[in-house]
Design a protein around this motif. Structure first.
Motif, PDB file in Angstrom:
ATOM      1  N   ILE A 217       1.074  -0.927   0.253  1.00 57.01           N
ATOM      2  CA  ILE A 217       0.225   0.421  -0.108  1.00 57.01           C
ATOM      3  C   ILE A 217       0.948   1.483   0.065  1.00 57.01           C
ATOM      4  CG2 ILE A 217      -1.589   1.887   1.124  1.00 57.01           C
ATOM      5  CD1 ILE A 217      -2.742  -1.403   2.263  1.00 57.01           C
ATOM      6  N   MET A 218       1.431   1.449   0.837  1.00 54.63           N
ATOM      7  CA  MET A 218       2.252   2.275   0.554  1.00 54.63           C
ATOM      8  C   MET A 218       3.770   2.521  -0.528  1.00 54.63           C
ATOM      9  SD  MET A 218       3.408   4.144   3.817  1.00 54.63           S
ATOM     10  CE  MET A 218       4.963   4.778   3.362  1.00 54.63           C
ATOM     11  N   LEU A 219       3.898   1.959  -1.036  1.00 63.78           N
ATOM     12  CA  LEU A 219       4.565   1.805  -2.112  1.00 63.78           C
ATOM     13  C   LEU A 219       3.583   1.814  -3.742  1.00 63.78           C
ATOM     14  CD1 LEU A 219       6.744  -1.364  -2.516  1.00 63.78           C
ATOM     15  CD2 LEU A 219       7.359   1.239  -1.547  1.00 63.78           C
ATOM     16  N   SER A 220       2.654   1.728  -3.150  1.00 60.79           N
ATOM     17  CA  SER A 220       1.131   2.201  -4.398  1.00 60.79           C
ATOM     18  C   SER A 220       1.074   3.678  -4.208  1.00 60.79           C
ATOM     19  CB  SER A 220       0.410   1.501  -4.051  1.00 60.79           C
ATOM     20  OG  SER A 220       0.343  -0.286  -4.419  1.00 60.79           O
ATOM     21  N   ILE A 221       1.113   4.024  -2.645  1.00 58.72           N
ATOM     22  CA  ILE A 221       0.264   5.475  -2.955  1.00 58.72           C
ATOM     23  C   ILE A 221       1.412   6.666  -3.527  1.00 58.72           C
ATOM     24  CG2 ILE A 221       0.666   7.176  -0.641  1.00 58.72           C
ATOM     25  CD1 ILE A 221      -0.416   5.077   0.731  1.00 58.72           C
ATOM     26  N   ALA A 222       3.678   5.888  -2.610  1.00 61.46           N
ATOM     27  CA  ALA A 222       4.041   6.624  -3.042  1.00 61.46           C
ATOM     28  C   ALA A 222       3.738   6.899  -5.152  1.00 61.46           C
ATOM     29  CB  ALA A 222       5.441   5.742  -2.773  1.00 61.46           C
ATOM     30  N   GLY A 223       3.486   4.993  -5.812  1.00 59.72           N
ATOM     31  CA  GLY A 223       3.753   5.681  -6.994  1.00 59.72           C
ATOM     32  C   GLY A 223       2.753   6.016  -7.788  1.00 59.72           C
ATOM     33  N   ALA A 224       1.596   6.353  -6.788  1.00 65.60           N
ATOM     34  CA  ALA A 224       0.239   6.956  -7.133  1.00 65.60           C
ATOM     35  C   ALA A 224       0.719   8.589  -7.791  1.00 65.60           C
ATOM     36  CB  ALA A 224      -0.921   7.062  -6.091  1.00 65.60           C
ATOM     37  N   MET A 225       1.301   9.131  -6.592  1.00 69.56           N
ATOM     38  CA  MET A 225       2.180  10.764  -6.336  1.00 69.56           C
ATOM     39  C   MET A 225       3.005  10.848  -7.237  1.00 69.56           C
ATOM     40  SD  MET A 225       0.038  11.921  -4.219  1.00 69.56           S
ATOM     41  CE  MET A 225       1.022  13.783  -3.950  1.00 69.56           C
ATOM     42  N   LYS A 226       3.649   9.769  -7.860  1.00 72.63           N
ATOM     43  CA  LYS A 226       4.460  10.416  -9.436  1.00 72.63           C
ATOM     44  C   LYS A 226       4.314   9.785 -10.564  1.00 72.63           C
ATOM     45  CE  LYS A 226       7.185   6.154  -8.234  1.00 72.63           C
ATOM     46  NZ  LYS A 226       8.834   6.194  -7.678  1.00 72.63           N
ATOM     47  N   ALA A 227       3.469   9.394 -10.870  1.00 73.16           N
ATOM     48  CA  ALA A 227       2.388   9.024 -11.836  1.00 73.16           C
ATOM     49  C   ALA A 227       2.886   9.905 -12.865  1.00 73.16           C
ATOM     50  CB  ALA A 227       1.406   8.762 -11.984  1.00 73.16           C
ATOM     51  N   ALA A 228       3.051  10.317 -13.863  1.00 72.77           N
ATOM     52  CA  ALA A 228       3.426  10.398 -14.932  1.00 72.77           C
ATOM     53  C   ALA A 228       3.446  10.092 -16.781  1.00 72.77           C
ATOM     54  CB  ALA A 228       4.039  11.224 -15.034  1.00 72.77           C
ATOM     55  N   ASP A 229       3.977   9.313 -16.659  1.00 78.76           N
ATOM     56  CA  ASP A 229       4.643   8.708 -17.982  1.00 78.76           C
ATOM     57  C   ASP A 229       3.014   8.255 -18.186  1.00 78.76           C
ATOM     58  OD1 ASP A 229       4.475   6.506 -16.116  1.00 78.76           O
ATOM     59  OD2 ASP A 229       6.221   6.116 -16.381  1.00 78.76           O
ATOM     60  N   ILE A 230       2.892   7.064 -17.666  1.00 72.68           N
ATOM     61  CA  ILE A 230       1.619   6.502 -18.193  1.00 72.68           C
ATOM     62  C   ILE A 230       0.267   7.120 -19.172  1.00 72.68           C
ATOM     63  CG2 ILE A 230       0.058   6.408 -16.428  1.00 72.68           C
ATOM     64  CD1 ILE A 230       0.713   3.659 -19.031  1.00 72.68           C
ATOM     65  N   VAL A 231       0.663   8.772 -18.566  1.00 72.11           N
ATOM     66  CA  VAL A 231      -0.599   9.602 -18.855  1.00 72.11           C
ATOM     67  C   VAL A 231      -0.176  10.383 -19.882  1.00 72.11           C
ATOM     68  CG1 VAL A 231      -1.755  11.394 -17.963  1.00 72.11           C
ATOM     69  CG2 VAL A 231      -1.046   9.829 -16.115  1.00 72.11           C
ATOM     70  N   LEU A 232       1.482  10.689 -19.924  1.00 77.68           N
ATOM     71  CA  LEU A 232       2.077  10.838 -20.843  1.00 77.68           C
ATOM     72  C   LEU A 232       1.739  10.247 -22.510  1.00 77.68           C
ATOM     73  CD1 LEU A 232       5.348  12.568 -18.986  1.00 77.68           C
ATOM     74  CD2 LEU A 232       2.475  14.130 -20.585  1.00 77.68           C
ATOM     75  N   VAL A 233       1.925   9.134 -22.141  1.00 76.30           N
ATOM     76  CA  VAL A 233       2.041   8.281 -23.524  1.00 76.30           C
ATOM     77  C   VAL A 233       0.990   7.876 -23.723  1.00 76.30           C
ATOM     78  CG1 VAL A 233       2.345   5.737 -24.437  1.00 76.30           C
ATOM     79  CG2 VAL A 233       3.523   6.812 -22.444  1.00 76.30           C
TER      80      VAL A 233
END
Length: 294
Positions: A217-233
């Motif tokens: 869950i902690m890793l998921s939260i951290a990944g959610a806060m820095k999500a960018a590449d999938i949105v840009l693509v």
């Protein structure tokens, strides 16, 4: 050798290279970002004008920024309440199969090692409104084609599904390792006492793997806060900014619009929001998850 290891200087020499790298690539950039966030600077010229908290005031008054914050919250909620339960379910299923367990583990892990660009393009074909697999399946049930990535109502959920598909396998391997480390005697004893498979999973396995689930869950939260590449693509933040997250909002101003100072203020806000969320999670939830000894 033992005499050398008693010398504190030896430990300092071992730690120093990593510490220097940490200072150069983490501490220094953080302080530089904070400093630049108080400036009006295009990132190129030598003229740097300090404007105080104006960048932060502008961000907080910008509705587009709060839309990007809302989308980051969607990432977190989707990860915690949909992705994590699926991770636990699939991990339990794979742990209990008798044959081809290694094949299943490899299959679910493969998307995690693929490039995000490749995954974005692949799912772009799946979501294609004319010949995509998603609309082909819906067509079998008489549902009209859906414009997955160009419709405000569907674009965000489409990205969330794609992101979950990419990283679910990585977390499954982590949870699966925790499940397989549980002594078989506990499960066998419960089975002898008449416990069903569902009871053993919920009363024995799940409580014992909660520490690793908390890490997921902690890793998921951290990944959610820095999500960018999938949105840009997949959407570049569109349509009309409906899929923008804080990182893509930052990139638009820091790089595309040459507003380096404002972009750095958004980067600082991402850092601060991430710290706040993770601390709250640690204090309110993760701290209650005790280390299990067996």
């Amino acid at each position: 050798m033992n005499k050398a290891l008693r010398n504190p200087l030896i430990y300092v020499l071992f730690i120093l290279p990593a510490f220097i790298l940490f200072l150069a690539f983490f501490i220094y950039p953080v302080f530089t970002a904070v400093n630049n966030s108080f400036t009006s600077w295009n990132g190129i010229s030598k003229n740097v004008h300090y404007i105080g908290f104006d960048n932060y005031v502008q961000a907080f008054n910008d509705l587009a920024f709060w839309k990007s914050v809302r989308n980051n919250v969607y990432f977190i909620l989707f990860s915690c309440f949909i992705q994590v339960p699926l991770i636990i379910i699939f991990s339990l299923l794979i742990a209990n199969v008798k044959r081809f367990k290694g094949l299943y583990k490899t299959a679910v892990f493969m998307p995690s090692i693929m490039s995000t660009a490749v995954i974005g393009i692949l799912w772009g074909f799946i979501y294609n409104p004319d010949f995509g697999l998603a609309n082909e399946v819906l067509g079998l049930f008489g549902v009209s084609p859906v414009y997955w990535l160009s419709d405000k109502n569907w674009a965000m959920i489409s990205i969330l599904i794609t992101n979950a598909w990419q990283w679910t396998g990585f977390y499954i391997v982590m949870v699966l390792a925790a499940i397989l480390s549980i002594p078989k005697e506990l499960d066998e004893a419960a089975a002898i006492d008449g416990a069903t498979g569902f009871q053993r999973a919920t009363k024995i396995t799940l409580p014992l793997i909660m520490p690793i689930v908390s890490v997921v869950i902690m890793l998921s939260i951290a990944g959610a806060m820095k999500a960018a590449d999938i949105v840009l693509v997949m959407t570049k933040g569109g349509p009309a900014g409906s899929t923008d997250v804080m990182a893509t909002y930052m990139i638009r101003y820091a790089i595309t619009s040459f507003r380096h100072g404002f972009g750095n203020s958004i980067a600082v806000l991402i850092f601060v929001f991430t710290i706040i969320i993770t601390v709250l999670y640690q204090v309110l939830i993760a701290k209650r998850t005790e280390r299990i000894e067996y």
